[in-house]
Design a protein around this motif. Structure first.
Motif, mmCIF file in Angstrom:
data_model
loop_
_atom_site.group_PDB
_atom_site.id
_atom_site.type_symbol
_atom_site.label_atom_id
_atom_site.label_comp_id
_atom_site.label_asym_id
_atom_site.label_seq_id
_atom_site.Cartn_x
_atom_site.Cartn_y
_atom_site.Cartn_z
ATOM 1 N N ALA A 144 -12.867 -1.850 0.920
ATOM 2 C CA ALA A 144 -13.033 -2.420 -0.047
ATOM 3 C C ALA A 144 -12.236 -1.565 -1.493
ATOM 4 O O ALA A 144 -13.548 -0.823 -1.785
ATOM 5 N N LEU A 145 -11.586 -2.105 -2.184
ATOM 6 C CA LEU A 145 -11.507 -2.179 -3.567
ATOM 7 C C LEU A 145 -10.933 -2.850 -5.170
ATOM 8 O O LEU A 145 -10.225 -4.091 -4.172
ATOM 9 N N PRO A 146 -11.203 -2.350 -5.931
ATOM 10 C CA PRO A 146 -10.497 -3.553 -6.816
ATOM 11 C C PRO A 146 -9.486 -3.056 -7.063
ATOM 12 O O PRO A 146 -8.635 -2.215 -6.625
ATOM 13 N N GLY A 147 -8.648 -4.702 -7.092
ATOM 14 C CA GLY A 147 -6.969 -4.298 -6.973
ATOM 15 C C GLY A 147 -6.704 -3.571 -8.169
ATOM 16 O O GLY A 147 -7.136 -3.240 -8.473
ATOM 17 N N LEU A 148 -5.711 -2.781 -7.748
ATOM 18 C CA LEU A 148 -5.291 -1.702 -7.734
ATOM 19 C C LEU A 148 -4.086 -2.309 -9.485
ATOM 20 O O LEU A 148 -3.863 -3.441 -8.741
ATOM 21 N N LEU A 182 17.072 -11.722 -13.780
ATOM 22 C CA LEU A 182 16.391 -10.450 -14.157
ATOM 23 C C LEU A 182 14.618 -11.003 -13.331
ATOM 24 O O LEU A 182 14.145 -10.339 -12.853
ATOM 25 N N ALA A 183 14.442 -12.499 -13.932
ATOM 26 C CA ALA A 183 13.110 -13.335 -13.593
ATOM 27 C C ALA A 183 12.805 -12.693 -11.736
ATOM 28 O O ALA A 183 12.254 -12.034 -11.317
ATOM 29 N N GLN A 184 14.381 -13.013 -11.040
ATOM 30 C CA GLN A 184 14.084 -12.663 -10.025
ATOM 31 C C GLN A 184 13.991 -11.423 -9.274
ATOM 32 O O GLN A 184 12.974 -11.262 -8.556
ATOM 33 N N LEU A 185 14.313 -10.644 -10.053
ATOM 34 C CA LEU A 185 14.446 -8.693 -9.670
ATOM 35 C C LEU A 185 13.371 -8.657 -9.527
ATOM 36 O O LEU A 185 12.368 -7.865 -8.780
ATOM 37 N N THR A 186 12.519 -9.142 -11.048
ATOM 38 C CA THR A 186 11.443 -8.532 -11.479
ATOM 39 C C THR A 186 9.574 -9.202 -10.531
ATOM 40 O O THR A 186 8.931 -8.041 -9.566
ATOM 41 N N ILE A 187 10.186 -10.622 -10.297
ATOM 42 C CA ILE A 187 9.246 -10.725 -8.728
ATOM 43 C C ILE A 187 9.945 -9.893 -7.583
ATOM 44 O O ILE A 187 8.438 -9.555 -6.972
ATOM 45 N N GLN A 188 10.419 -10.353 -7.186
ATOM 46 C CA GLN A 188 10.932 -9.157 -5.792
ATOM 47 C C GLN A 188 10.379 -7.868 -5.629
ATOM 48 O O GLN A 188 9.436 -7.392 -4.952
ATOM 49 N N ARG A 189 10.064 -7.530 -6.673
ATOM 50 C CA ARG A 189 9.453 -5.445 -7.004
ATOM 51 C C ARG A 189 8.499 -6.148 -7.315
ATOM 52 O O ARG A 189 7.431 -5.422 -6.850
ATOM 53 N N ALA A 190 7.617 -7.138 -7.940
ATOM 54 C CA ALA A 190 6.122 -7.521 -8.598
ATOM 55 C C ALA A 190 5.649 -7.280 -7.092
ATOM 56 O O ALA A 190 4.571 -7.362 -6.902
ATOM 57 N N ASN A 191 5.963 -8.486 -6.448
ATOM 58 C CA ASN A 191 5.996 -9.027 -4.879
ATOM 59 C C ASN A 191 5.801 -7.310 -3.457
ATOM 60 O O ASN A 191 5.088 -7.386 -3.428
ATOM 61 N N ARG A 192 6.452 -7.304 -3.984
ATOM 62 C CA ARG A 192 6.586 -5.743 -3.039
ATOM 63 C C ARG A 192 4.999 -4.218 -3.638
ATOM 64 O O ARG A 192 4.579 -4.388 -2.677
ATOM 65 N N HIS A 193 5.095 -4.620 -5.123
ATOM 66 C CA HIS A 193 3.545 -3.646 -5.329
ATOM 67 C C HIS A 193 2.541 -4.916 -5.199
ATOM 68 O O HIS A 193 1.245 -4.093 -4.463
ATOM 69 N N LEU A 194 2.531 -6.082 -4.630
ATOM 70 C CA LEU A 194 1.457 -6.852 -4.765
ATOM 71 C C LEU A 194 1.180 -6.481 -3.199
ATOM 72 O O LEU A 194 0.016 -6.364 -2.613
ATOM 73 N N LYS A 195 1.993 -5.564 -2.070
ATOM 74 C CA LYS A 195 1.846 -5.563 -0.492
ATOM 75 C C LYS A 195 1.504 -4.262 -0.861
ATOM 76 O O LYS A 195 0.540 -3.646 0.364
ATOM 77 N N ASP A 196 1.657 -3.492 -1.882
ATOM 78 C CA ASP A 196 0.561 -2.609 -1.586
ATOM 79 C C ASP A 196 -1.023 -2.707 -2.558
ATOM 80 O O ASP A 196 -1.470 -1.273 -2.665
ATOM 81 N N GLY A 197 -1.077 -3.598 -2.576
ATOM 82 C CA GLY A 197 -2.505 -3.717 -3.387
ATOM 83 C C GLY A 197 -3.228 -4.015 -4.941
ATOM 84 O O GLY A 197 -3.530 -3.801 -5.652
ATOM 85 N N ILE A 198 -1.744 -3.828 -5.360
ATOM 86 C CA ILE A 198 -1.450 -3.678 -6.936
ATOM 87 C C ILE A 198 -1.436 -5.450 -7.897
ATOM 88 O O ILE A 198 -0.710 -5.858 -7.307
ATOM 89 N N THR A 199 -2.612 -5.491 -8.445
ATOM 90 C CA THR A 199 -2.794 -6.619 -8.737
ATOM 91 C C THR A 199 -2.544 -6.951 -9.431
ATOM 92 O O THR A 199 -2.337 -8.337 -10.253
ATOM 93 N N ALA A 256 -10.341 6.216 -9.936
ATOM 94 C CA ALA A 256 -10.185 5.305 -10.997
ATOM 95 C C ALA A 256 -8.966 5.634 -12.086
ATOM 96 O O ALA A 256 -9.075 4.755 -13.249
ATOM 97 N N ALA A 257 -8.977 6.027 -12.288
ATOM 98 C CA ALA A 257 -7.244 5.768 -12.817
ATOM 99 C C ALA A 257 -5.818 4.829 -12.550
ATOM 100 O O ALA A 257 -5.166 4.894 -13.552
ATOM 101 N N ILE A 258 -6.689 3.997 -11.179
ATOM 102 C CA ILE A 258 -5.793 3.291 -10.722
ATOM 103 C C ILE A 258 -6.251 1.862 -11.024
ATOM 104 O O ILE A 258 -5.595 0.677 -10.415
ATOM 105 N N THR A 259 -7.492 2.264 -11.302
ATOM 106 C CA THR A 259 -8.515 0.648 -11.175
ATOM 107 C C THR A 259 -8.986 0.168 -12.741
ATOM 108 O O THR A 259 -8.033 -0.411 -13.727
ATOM 109 N N PHE A 260 -10.181 0.897 -13.170
ATOM 110 C CA PHE A 260 -10.731 0.850 -14.551
ATOM 111 C C PHE A 260 -10.224 1.572 -16.012
ATOM 112 O O PHE A 260 -10.114 0.408 -16.265
ATOM 113 N N ARG A 261 -9.657 2.347 -15.435
ATOM 114 C CA ARG A 261 -9.179 3.654 -16.270
ATOM 115 C C ARG A 261 -8.017 2.915 -16.412
ATOM 116 O O ARG A 261 -7.770 2.656 -17.670
ATOM 117 N N ALA A 262 -7.198 2.340 -15.533
ATOM 118 C CA ALA A 262 -6.093 1.751 -15.540
ATOM 119 C C ALA A 262 -6.189 0.326 -16.831
ATOM 120 O O ALA A 262 -5.515 0.124 -17.632
#
Ligand code: NIG
Ligand code: FE
Length: 417
Positions: free
Chosen positions: A76-80, A131-148, A358-364
């Protein structure tokens, strides 16, 4: 009163909390706090308790917690957190890849009317909803990669109306994805080719007409500018940033990508972060290391353009804080794979696992001014990512190929594999 919901996740082979680590300077893997056979008890959207799963289990059962029982090995890691993206854009710039490989530089493509301006034309053509729809699609792809948590910049509108359209689209997208979108106004991306008179008049129109609306509509608390000979110089940007500071915005800067100067502006204005830094030398490293400004490396832009990486090792050794972000955008960084890029930067810059994570969790989180996430600590938001492995080092070792098995955002499971 909202009903209280408890969830216990575990047993987790290794919970890498990212807690009790320094904000600045190098970090050794031995400094990481790793809880074996861990349980994470969530209360509504927050982490309530973290410790031994078997110690927590009886109490969790007695309070009626939902048990997410893990039957194999997970880390387990904190959400990226991706603290620098441009995922709100129309069209693509696929032709730039071939042009660059045929010898044209990013700046040459920009000067000949392509580059960022090309995306401005395509983004202006897209409706707010599109634009909102495109942004949601890209954000959801990131979410699948653990980026919250994902920062998202405007900057492809470049007029009062079009910048507001972008920021309203980002707000709408944020209301329709589980990921938290943190908006930034990058109206000072490049001087618009169609604005009458001068850069300064354009920037004044933004400060007078856009800044107040950002506050009124809650569209952004952060102001960014691209400091670069072909964009805005330190002189151009001075009164713009001064006004932004007076109005209480956080400042962040696209700095030292092709020429130095931006990092000094960032530090002078007490910017929360200075991002890019590919051409930062000893002087710039020293300036950043002795400031509170977080240095943000964007390896995806180096890969996209085929230019050297940000001197991440030197920055850390000098005592700077280092975050890593994807810079996901249609021009310099179309790939948008944060974990892959952070791991590869680690390889080239000789970063420890702890420094990359650290660079993709608490420092980000710090680069976004967020104190409520980035660590697995009681009281913080329950953003948690579970990777299918028994050894946390595999996450960077596999350089992005190891994908999350489960992702929790604010205590809710948003990705089940
Ligand atoms: O961070 N350097 C300026 N802006 C973006 C690129 C935007 C684009 O090329 O569309 C960056 O690399
Ligand atoms: Fe950028």
């Amino acid at each position: 009163m909202q009903p209280i919901k408890h969830t216990l996740i575990g047993p987790i082979r290794q919970a890498v909390t990212m807690a009790n680590l320094p904000l600045k300077g190098g970090i050794k893997d031995e400094q990481l706090e790793i809880i074996p056979e861990a349980g994470i008890l969530i209360k509504n959207d927050r982490i309530h308790q973290i410790g031994s799963y078997w110690d927590m289990y009886p109490e969790a059962q007695s309070i009626g917690a939902e048990i997410v029982n893990l039957k194999s090995d997970f880390v387990a890691l904190p959400g990226l957190i991706d603290c620098h993206t441009h995922i709100c854009f129309g069209g693509n710039r696929a032709k730039d890849y071939a042009l660059r490989n045929a010898g044209k530089s990013y700046l040459e493509i920009a000067k000949s009317g392509g580059g960022i301006w090309d995306t401005v034309t395509k983004t202006r053509k897209a409706s707010l909803e599109k634009l909102a729809q495109l942004t949601i699609q890209r954000a959801n792809r990131h979410l699948k990669d653990g980026i919250t948590t994902i920062e998202v910049k405007s900057g492809y509108g470049l007029s009062v109306e079009e910048e507001l359209k972008m920021l309203r689209a980002i707000k709408q997208a944020g209301e329709n994805t589980h990921a938290d979108l943190i908006p930034t106004c990058l109206a000072a991306h490049i001087p618009p080719k169609d604005f009458e008179v001068t850069h300064r008049n354009y920037l004044k129109a933004i400060t007078d007409e856009v800044f107040p609306i950002l506050k009124e509509e809650g569209l952004a608390n952060r102001i960014d500018a691209f400091i670069e000979e072909t964009a805005f110089t330190p002189v151009d940007i001075h009164s713009y940033f001064q006004k932004a500071k007076e109005m209480g915005f956080d400042i962040t800067v696209h700095a030292d990508q092709f020429y130095t100067g931006g990092s000094q502006v960032a530090v002078d204005f007490g910017a929360i972060s200075a991002d890019h830094l590919e051409v930062s030398g000893e002087k710039e490293i020293e300036i950043l290391a002795t400031s509170d400004t977080i240095a943000v490396a964007l390896p995806g832009a180096s890969m996209g353009l085929g230019v050297p990486y940000t001197p991440a090792r030197k920055l850390l050794d000098a005592g700077a804080s280092l975050a890593i972000a994807s810079d996901w955008n249609p021009g310099s960084a179309p790939m948008g794979d944060l974990l892959m890029q952070a791991s590869v930067l680690g390889t080239f810059e000789k970063l420890s696992n702890a420094e990359v994570l650290a660079a993709i969790t608490f420092r980000a989180a710090a680069a976004l001014g967020l104190q409520d996430r980035g660590q697995l600590t009681p009281g913080l938001i329950a953003d948690i990512v579970l990777f299918p492995t028994d050894d946390y080092r595999e996450i960077t070792y596999q350089q992005g190929r190891l994908k999350p098995f489960k992702v929790f955002k604010k205590g809710t499971e948003v990705l089940k594999v």
